[in-house]
Design a protein around this motif. Structure first.
Motif, mmCIF file in Angstrom:
data_model
loop_
_atom_site.group_PDB
_atom_site.id
_atom_site.type_symbol
_atom_site.label_atom_id
_atom_site.label_comp_id
_atom_site.label_asym_id
_atom_site.label_seq_id
_atom_site.Cartn_x
_atom_site.Cartn_y
_atom_site.Cartn_z
ATOM 1 N N ASP A 215 5.559 -47.448 96.336
ATOM 2 C CA ASP A 215 5.404 -47.838 97.604
ATOM 3 C C ASP A 215 6.080 -46.122 98.517
ATOM 4 O O ASP A 215 6.019 -46.018 99.161
ATOM 5 N N VAL A 216 6.369 -45.395 97.530
ATOM 6 C CA VAL A 216 6.239 -43.620 98.210
ATOM 7 C C VAL A 216 5.424 -42.563 97.307
ATOM 8 O O VAL A 216 4.381 -42.231 96.849
ATOM 9 N N ALA A 217 4.541 -42.350 99.026
ATOM 10 C CA ALA A 217 3.179 -41.655 98.297
ATOM 11 C C ALA A 217 2.864 -40.255 98.386
ATOM 12 O O ALA A 217 1.958 -40.123 97.987
ATOM 13 N N MET A 218 4.653 -39.842 98.544
ATOM 14 C CA MET A 218 3.919 -38.274 98.437
ATOM 15 C C MET A 218 5.639 -37.716 97.567
ATOM 16 O O MET A 218 7.104 -38.243 98.252
ATOM 17 N N ILE A 219 5.434 -36.908 96.825
ATOM 18 C CA ILE A 219 6.866 -36.461 96.570
ATOM 19 C C ILE A 219 7.030 -34.861 96.812
ATOM 20 O O ILE A 219 5.562 -33.707 96.049
ATOM 21 N N ALA A 220 7.669 -34.410 97.877
ATOM 22 C CA ALA A 220 7.862 -32.953 97.788
ATOM 23 C C ALA A 220 8.997 -32.418 97.165
ATOM 24 O O ALA A 220 10.356 -32.781 97.393
ATOM 25 N N PHE A 221 9.011 -31.838 95.999
ATOM 26 C CA PHE A 221 10.380 -31.557 94.896
ATOM 27 C C PHE A 221 9.946 -30.119 94.982
ATOM 28 O O PHE A 221 9.362 -28.860 94.934
ATOM 29 N N THR A 222 11.580 -29.636 95.347
ATOM 30 C CA THR A 222 11.849 -28.164 94.733
ATOM 31 C C THR A 222 13.148 -28.385 93.901
ATOM 32 O O THR A 222 13.873 -28.709 94.059
ATOM 33 N N GLY A 223 12.778 -26.623 92.883
ATOM 34 C CA GLY A 223 14.150 -27.231 91.716
ATOM 35 C C GLY A 223 13.282 -26.076 90.597
ATOM 36 O O GLY A 223 12.109 -25.543 90.338
ATOM 37 N N SER A 224 13.544 -26.628 89.278
ATOM 38 C CA SER A 224 13.460 -26.018 88.108
ATOM 39 C C SER A 224 12.014 -25.925 87.970
ATOM 40 O O SER A 224 11.173 -27.081 88.106
ATOM 41 N N THR A 225 11.447 -25.532 86.594
ATOM 42 C CA THR A 225 10.087 -26.048 86.108
ATOM 43 C C THR A 225 9.671 -27.141 85.194
ATOM 44 O O THR A 225 9.030 -27.772 85.364
ATOM 45 N N GLU A 226 11.521 -26.740 84.736
ATOM 46 C CA GLU A 226 11.363 -28.121 83.404
ATOM 47 C C GLU A 226 11.301 -29.270 83.506
ATOM 48 O O GLU A 226 10.393 -30.952 83.904
#
Length: 478
Positions: A215-226
């Motif tokens: 039910d989560v349509a999108m993830i906006a992630f900021t962080g490490s490449t790994e």
């Protein structure tokens, strides 16, 4: 108005126990926060799903007014926000004040979105209305980092809310107040209805649950490449949209016609700002041979003048690194690079979590300080013979976030920019730049090509819907 007081226990119905929020400069406990589990994420998403339709159905001007009130409240409460950024995140005051200003800009930019046109009238046969319109995604999951916790959360939270979505925010456990609960309480005070923004600090478990939730349509992630790779894999299996803003191993190129005093200033700022704990940090100083010795001398002199200490109680240029693991990693890269033949011109460990601004000369492209993202106050200088070698080395990385060029000729810098494979290029500037209105983002190991910024928020946080309406339904052959 006080949003979060020192010593508070801050939580939002989490079931994973509690964790101390500590001050990296002193080790003092500033607050306590609840830690989320996957069960908490599922409960939060259910609430967000229920709350979102009514919010999306509000008049656009009503949604915009909440964002404007949040911006005004942040302006009024900037001293409290600054104190948390300094004490919880180890920021020096100018960095904290810059981050707050940037966050205010993000709120004002987001406040303009709801009242912008959000569709097209499409060509159609007589009697048919054909419309392409932007509609909210639904629930947006935001996973934000500790280094610029306020603005890097808000640049996704604010436009997502403005465009009619609800948000579940998972801040990093090192900065759950400035990256999470301050934001939630700011919006609460601004009149955001319940259920639309929920904060769930935690480690990998709640992040995994948020990323995989159907039910989560999108993830906006900021962080490490790994970690970003894992987020992308999980989101991909669920066929959901994902915005990945990841690491960088950014080059500052100093050409042989550059003003070296200016270049040294740019190099010091790009390498040492916020202890080098920025994805845009100048991690590779690529300098033409004819000016390399003088550049290193000037950069070293600047580094040795910078004071390291507790940014809350002292007037310093650099604060602490975020934790012992990060300090150990930075020092290991420096020691391995020196063991491989580089020269330590200045810097190294200081005390506790403090690390002095460090300049390494004699670095070659295969040394750890050149190949790895250090995320510490370290400036490795690599000498090249000419401009072609500088471009080749700048592009010799899996990352693709930002490159900066120092030159006396803007035309020469612009021509060189055409040859650089990064999402951002700055001519006659340093690498650390951002604002609410630019297409910010990287390529390769620095991101999946998504873009933050006011002009691109509609693309990130809404989807197209084709809508038709006929005056009367036609007859069909079947």
């Amino acid at each position: 108005m006080t949003f979060v007081s020192l010593g508070d226990t801050v939580f939002s119905g989490t079931s994973g126990g509690f964790a101390d929020v500590t001050e990296p400069a002193t080790g003092a406990t500033l607050a306590r926060t609840g830690i989320a589990t996957s069960a908490d994420v599922h409960a939060a998403v259910n609430l967000a799903v229920a709350a979102q339709p009514a919010w999306a159905g509000l008049a656009p001007a009503d949604r915009a007014s909440v964002l404007r009130r949040a911006a005004a409240l942040l302006e009024d409460g900037r001293e409290e926000f600054a104190s948390w950024l300094i004490r919880e995140g180890g920021a020096v005051r100018p960095k904290a004040e810059f981050e707050i200003k940037s966050t205010v800009d993000e709120l004002w930019a987001a406040a303009a979105l709801p009242t912008e046109p959000h569709g097209h009238l499409l060509p159609a046969e007589p009697g048919v209305h054909s419309i392409g319109r932007r509609v909210p995604l639904g629930v947006v999951g935001v996973i934000s980092p500790w280094n610029f916790p306020l603005v890097l959360a808000m640049r996704a939270v604010a436009p997502a809310l403005a465009l009619g979505n609800s948000v579940v925010l998972k801040p990093d456990v090192h900065t759950p107040i400035s990256g999470g609960f301050l934001i939630a309480r700011l919006f609460e005070a601004a009149g955001l209805p319940p259920g639309l923004l929920q904060v769930l600090p935690g480690e990998a478990e709640p992040g995994e649950a948020l990323t995989s939730h159907l039910d989560v349509a999108m993830i906006a992630f900021t962080g490490s490449t790994e970690v970003g790779r894992r987020v992308g894999e999980t989101a991909g299996r669920a066929l959901k949209r994902v915005s990945l803003e990841l690491g960088g191993n950014n080059a500052l190129i100093v050409l042989d016609d550059a003003d070296l005093e200016t270049a040294g200033s740019a190099g010091a700022w790009g390498a040492f700002l916020h202890q080098g704990q920025i994805c845009m940090t100048a991690g590779r100083h690529i300098v033409l041979e004819s000016v390399a010795d003088e550049y290193v001398d000037r950069l070293t002199a600047r580094a040795e003048k910078l004071v390291v200490g507790d940014p809350w109680t002292e007037d310093v240029a650099l604060g602490p690194l975020i934790n012992a693991a990060q300090l150990s990693r930075v020092d290991e890269i420096v020691r391995e690079t020196v063991a491989a033949g580089a020269q330590l011109r200045t810097g190294g460990p200081d005390r506790a979590l403090f690390y002095r601004p460090t300049v390494l000369s004699g670095v070659t492209p295969d040394m750890p300080a050149c190949t790895e993202e250090i995320f510490g106050p370290v400036a490795p200088v690599i000498v090249v013979a000419d401009e072609d070698e500088a471009v080749e080395l700048a592009n010799r990385t899996e990352y693709g976030l930002v490159t900066a060029v120092q030159t006396d000729s803007a035309e020469r810098g612009l021509a060189l920019a055409d040859r650089l494979r990064t999402g951002i290029v700055h001519v006659n500037d340093q690498t650390v730049n951002d604002n609410a209105y630019v297409p910010f983002g990287g390529t390769g190991a620095s991101g999946n090509g998504s873009r933050h910024g006011a002009l691109h928020s509609w693309d990130e946080f809404t989807r197209w819907q084709w809508l038709t309406a006929r005056h009367a339904s036609p007859s069909f052959l079947f």
